[in-house]
Design a protein around this motif. Structure first.
Motif, PDB file in Angstrom:
ATOM      1  N   CYS A  63       1.017  13.235 -16.318  1.00 22.13           N
ATOM      2  CA  CYS A  63      -0.216  13.323 -16.996  1.00 22.13           C
ATOM      3  C   CYS A  63      -0.862  14.727 -16.966  1.00 22.13           C
ATOM      4  N   LEU A  64      -0.582  15.341 -15.776  1.00 22.03           N
ATOM      5  CA  LEU A  64      -1.087  16.478 -15.196  1.00 22.03           C
ATOM      6  C   LEU A  64      -0.257  17.888 -15.421  1.00 22.03           C
TER       7      LEU A  64
ATOM      8  N   THR B  78       8.529  11.061  -1.176  1.00 19.78           N
ATOM      9  CA  THR B  78       8.783   9.884  -2.061  1.00 19.78           C
ATOM     10  C   THR B  78      10.034   9.277  -1.682  1.00 19.78           C
ATOM     11  N   VAL B  79      11.062  10.025  -1.281  1.00 21.37           N
ATOM     12  CA  VAL B  79      12.126   9.186  -0.746  1.00 21.37           C
ATOM     13  C   VAL B  79      11.993   8.517   0.641  1.00 21.37           C
ATOM     14  N   VAL B  80      11.323   9.282   1.469  1.00 18.43           N
ATOM     15  CA  VAL B  80      11.002   8.389   2.748  1.00 18.43           C
ATOM     16  C   VAL B  80      10.337   7.439   2.713  1.00 18.43           C
ATOM     17  N   LEU B  81       9.129   7.467   1.599  1.00 14.70           N
ATOM     18  CA  LEU B  81       8.143   6.005   1.355  1.00 14.70           C
ATOM     19  C   LEU B  81       9.061   5.133   0.838  1.00 14.70           C
ATOM     20  N   LEU B  82       9.829   5.406  -0.238  1.00 16.89           N
ATOM     21  CA  LEU B  82      10.537   4.644  -1.162  1.00 16.89           C
ATOM     22  C   LEU B  82      11.634   3.729  -0.109  1.00 16.89           C
TER      23      LEU B  82
ATOM     24  N   MET C 214       0.744  -1.387   0.037  1.00 20.36           N
ATOM     25  CA  MET C 214      -0.071  -0.067  -0.098  1.00 20.36           C
ATOM     26  C   MET C 214       0.882   1.242  -0.126  1.00 20.36           C
ATOM     27  N   LEU C 215       2.046   1.304   0.524  1.00 25.55           N
ATOM     28  CA  LEU C 215       2.878   2.537   0.597  1.00 25.55           C
ATOM     29  C   LEU C 215       3.047   3.053  -0.839  1.00 25.55           C
ATOM     30  N   PRO C 216       3.393   2.085  -1.971  1.00 27.38           N
ATOM     31  CA  PRO C 216       3.611   2.859  -3.105  1.00 27.38           C
ATOM     32  C   PRO C 216       2.455   3.825  -3.798  1.00 27.38           C
ATOM     33  N   GLU C 217       1.212   3.734  -3.202  1.00 27.03           N
ATOM     34  CA  GLU C 217       0.191   4.346  -3.838  1.00 27.03           C
ATOM     35  C   GLU C 217       0.427   5.892  -4.059  1.00 27.03           C
TER      36      GLU C 217
ATOM     37  N   SER D 289       3.130   6.648  -6.664  1.00 26.93           N
ATOM     38  CA  SER D 289       2.465   6.497  -7.841  1.00 26.93           C
ATOM     39  C   SER D 289       1.458   7.657  -8.406  1.00 26.93           C
ATOM     40  N   ALA D 290       0.718   8.149  -7.289  1.00 25.71           N
ATOM     41  CA  ALA D 290       0.016   9.402  -7.702  1.00 25.71           C
ATOM     42  C   ALA D 290       0.628  10.547  -8.144  1.00 25.71           C
ATOM     43  N   ALA D 291       1.922  10.704  -7.277  1.00 25.87           N
ATOM     44  CA  ALA D 291       2.808  11.980  -7.497  1.00 25.87           C
ATOM     45  C   ALA D 291       3.349  11.851  -8.958  1.00 25.87           C
ATOM     46  N   VAL D 292       3.792  10.658  -9.216  1.00 29.41           N
ATOM     47  CA  VAL D 292       4.326  10.319 -10.460  1.00 29.41           C
ATOM     48  C   VAL D 292       3.633  10.682 -11.516  1.00 29.41           C
TER      49      VAL D 292
END
Length: 80
Positions: free
Chosen positions: A46-47, A59-63, A32-35, A38-41
Motif C-alpha cells: 500500500c505504501l 519475517t522468516v523468523v516469525l513465520l 499475535m505473531l503475524p501482526e 502483515s504490517a510489513a506486507v
C-alpha cells in the motif's frame, strides 16, 4: 476516513484481545505473531515501502516461530 480509523480500530482491538484472553498462551502467541508480518506486507503493497534484509529475516523468523508453535500445539492436542 475518521470512521475507518477510529471505529474499526475501536471494535477490532477489544475483540482481538478478548479472543487472546480466552485461549492458551501458545495459541495466543500464534495469533499475535503475524501482526508485524502483515504490517510489513501491507506497507510494501500500500505504501510502496521497500523490504530490507532485516525485514525479510524477521519475517522468516516469525513465520518459522508460528509454524513451530502451531506444530507443537497440534501435537499436544493429539495427545489429549
Amino acid at each position: 476516513m475518521l470512521y475507518a480509523a477510529a471505529v474499526t480500530t475501536a471494535l477490532a482491538y477489544p475483540l482481538h484481545l478478548a479472543g487472546v484472553a480466552a485461549v492458551r498462551a501458545a495459541a495466543a502467541a500464534t495469533m499475535m505473531l503475524p501482526e508485524p508480518v502483515s504490517a510489513a506486507v501491507l506497507s510494501v503493497l500500500c505504501l510502496d515501502e521497500r523490504l530490507t534484509a532485516a525485514t525479510v529475516t524477521g519475517t522468516v523468523v516469525l513465520l518459522g516461530a508460528i509454524t513451530c508453535l502451531a506444530l507443537t500445539e497440534s501435537r499436544l492436542q493429539a495427545r489429549t
